[in-house]
Write an enzyme that holds these catalytic residues in place. Sequence first.
Site, mmCIF file in Angstrom:
data_model
loop_
_atom_site.group_PDB
_atom_site.id
_atom_site.type_symbol
_atom_site.label_atom_id
_atom_site.label_comp_id
_atom_site.label_asym_id
_atom_site.label_seq_id
_atom_site.Cartn_x
_atom_site.Cartn_y
_atom_site.Cartn_z
ATOM 1 N N ASP A 45 0.818 -1.218 0.000
ATOM 2 C CA ASP A 45 0.000 0.000 0.000
ATOM 3 C C ASP A 45 0.848 1.262 0.000
ATOM 4 O OD1 ASP A 45 0.810 -0.403 2.644
ATOM 5 O OD2 ASP A 45 -1.104 0.194 3.528
ATOM 6 N N SER A 160 -4.326 -4.103 13.341
ATOM 7 C CA SER A 160 -4.605 -2.661 13.300
ATOM 8 C C SER A 160 -5.342 -2.105 14.504
ATOM 9 C CB SER A 160 -5.396 -2.297 12.040
ATOM 10 O OG SER A 160 -4.570 -2.297 10.963
ATOM 11 N N ASP A 209 -4.956 0.336 6.326
ATOM 12 C CA ASP A 209 -5.657 0.063 7.577
ATOM 13 C C ASP A 209 -6.820 1.029 7.776
ATOM 14 O OD1 ASP A 209 -3.529 -1.588 7.705
ATOM 15 O OD2 ASP A 209 -2.463 -0.469 9.244
#
Length: 483
Positions: A45, A160, A209
């Site tokens: 990401d 997370s 996240d």
Amino acid sequence: MIKTTEDIKEALHGRMRALWPSLPIRSGVFISSPGRVNLIGEHIDYNNCPVLPIAVDKRIVALVVAIPERSVKVADLDPRYESIEFSLEEYERLPEGLVPFKTGHWGNYIKAAVNELLSYSLKEGQERSVTNLSTGGDHVWECGFAMVFTSTIPQAAGMSSSSALVVLSTLALLEANDVSYSSFEQRLALADICRRAEWYVGTKGGGMDQAAILMGKNRNAIKISFNPIDAVLIPFEYDIAVVVAHSTVEAPKTREMMDAYNRRSIECTLAGLIVAKILQNRYDIEHIRYIGDITPSKTGLEQSVLDAIVTDVFHEEPYQIDEIASLLDMSTDQVNRRYCKRKDGTQFPMPIEGFKLYQRFYHVWKEWRRVERSEQLLIQGDIETFGTLMNDSHASCRDYHEVSCSELDMLTDIARSAGALGSRLTGAGFGGCAVSLVRPNDLAAFTETLLHDYYGRNMRLDRANAEHHIFVVHPSQGAGRIE
Ligand code: GLA
């Protein structure tokens, strides 16, 4: 033992009343913020490459009350944790914004959220919405908030828990000031704000996240893309259990852990810039900055041509900084200053062996293809093949990105031999959890094998201490108010 949502609400009320009896608790709202489990697309990401996580039914639930005196008071439901308090005025008084608590303190995730939101304002007369926030201008944050929360997300497990707290605190400040955030566009904008907020604690994460936590939906996985940020729901209604198993190796956000994570991010940035330089020199292609920009639509070149170009760029031996500098037509000092700094301004420690650009690039490039393929497979309902891609993803995280550990390797091996269709580490790695897909009929035997072979034989845990490390999660609703 607290069980139902009603019990939790009651307990949160009770603790808030005990801590701050003069607050208008009846005017409060309940907010829930889920953890996430990444199904595939690990450590890509931050290159702006797409990922495929789910928000899950392990979550933080909080009671939030707006308070007019511009302060923030937060407490865990568990009275063994000390509550925290700080003033919004501190942000305006100090050039650097809110002063962090000591490294590793949970309160920094609250401060991260508040510090970021306070850098935005809303002009008089505009509708109070996340999409109308802009930097500079008149402030909108008249109210602070009091919040009591409780969480079922395991900590330091790669699910997370900290981003869930950042998102929760962001929503708390928005609620307290009547700023709306419920539409699809508003939530996407908020995911970007929350991603930036987390740089406050020192990890240069991507946005997976926060986006998963905000965009999650019951019975759906989410394909999240970046630059621009977007989220596409992929129905996930298979007769399959998503099983999370903790390796019992904690992956806390210590300085070493942040350095290990940020090292991958720096290596990927440098690798992306080197490919960008080649595209510019050979093909006159501008504006490529991240690996995720190397697409047919942004370069005008076909995927097969791009594949052919990138396979020749890097040698397998690690790179020293002077070689990188010369490839980028920069001085080593420039490379250091621009790309190799920690958040606190100190120099990032150079890996003695050099930067592993070939290995990191290889992982990102292939993992990205696996995400695209996974999206198709999930749409077609081919969960078996999807499982094999999860296994490939784990191998790549282990061998090329080097973010696994021997316990996670063992755990995922045992999970596969116990019948999982696919098993891989999930989240930042270096410890934490594995995610496996298991057919419901195989679930009991699967769990037994893990309890016996992994937790018992290898980790020397007895059954009672091991059982809570394995649980089934369900794709769930993103963060927001609960009634
Ligand atoms: C952490 C980061 C995410 C992502 C994962 C690895 O969870 O916060 O942005 O990079 O690691 O995929």
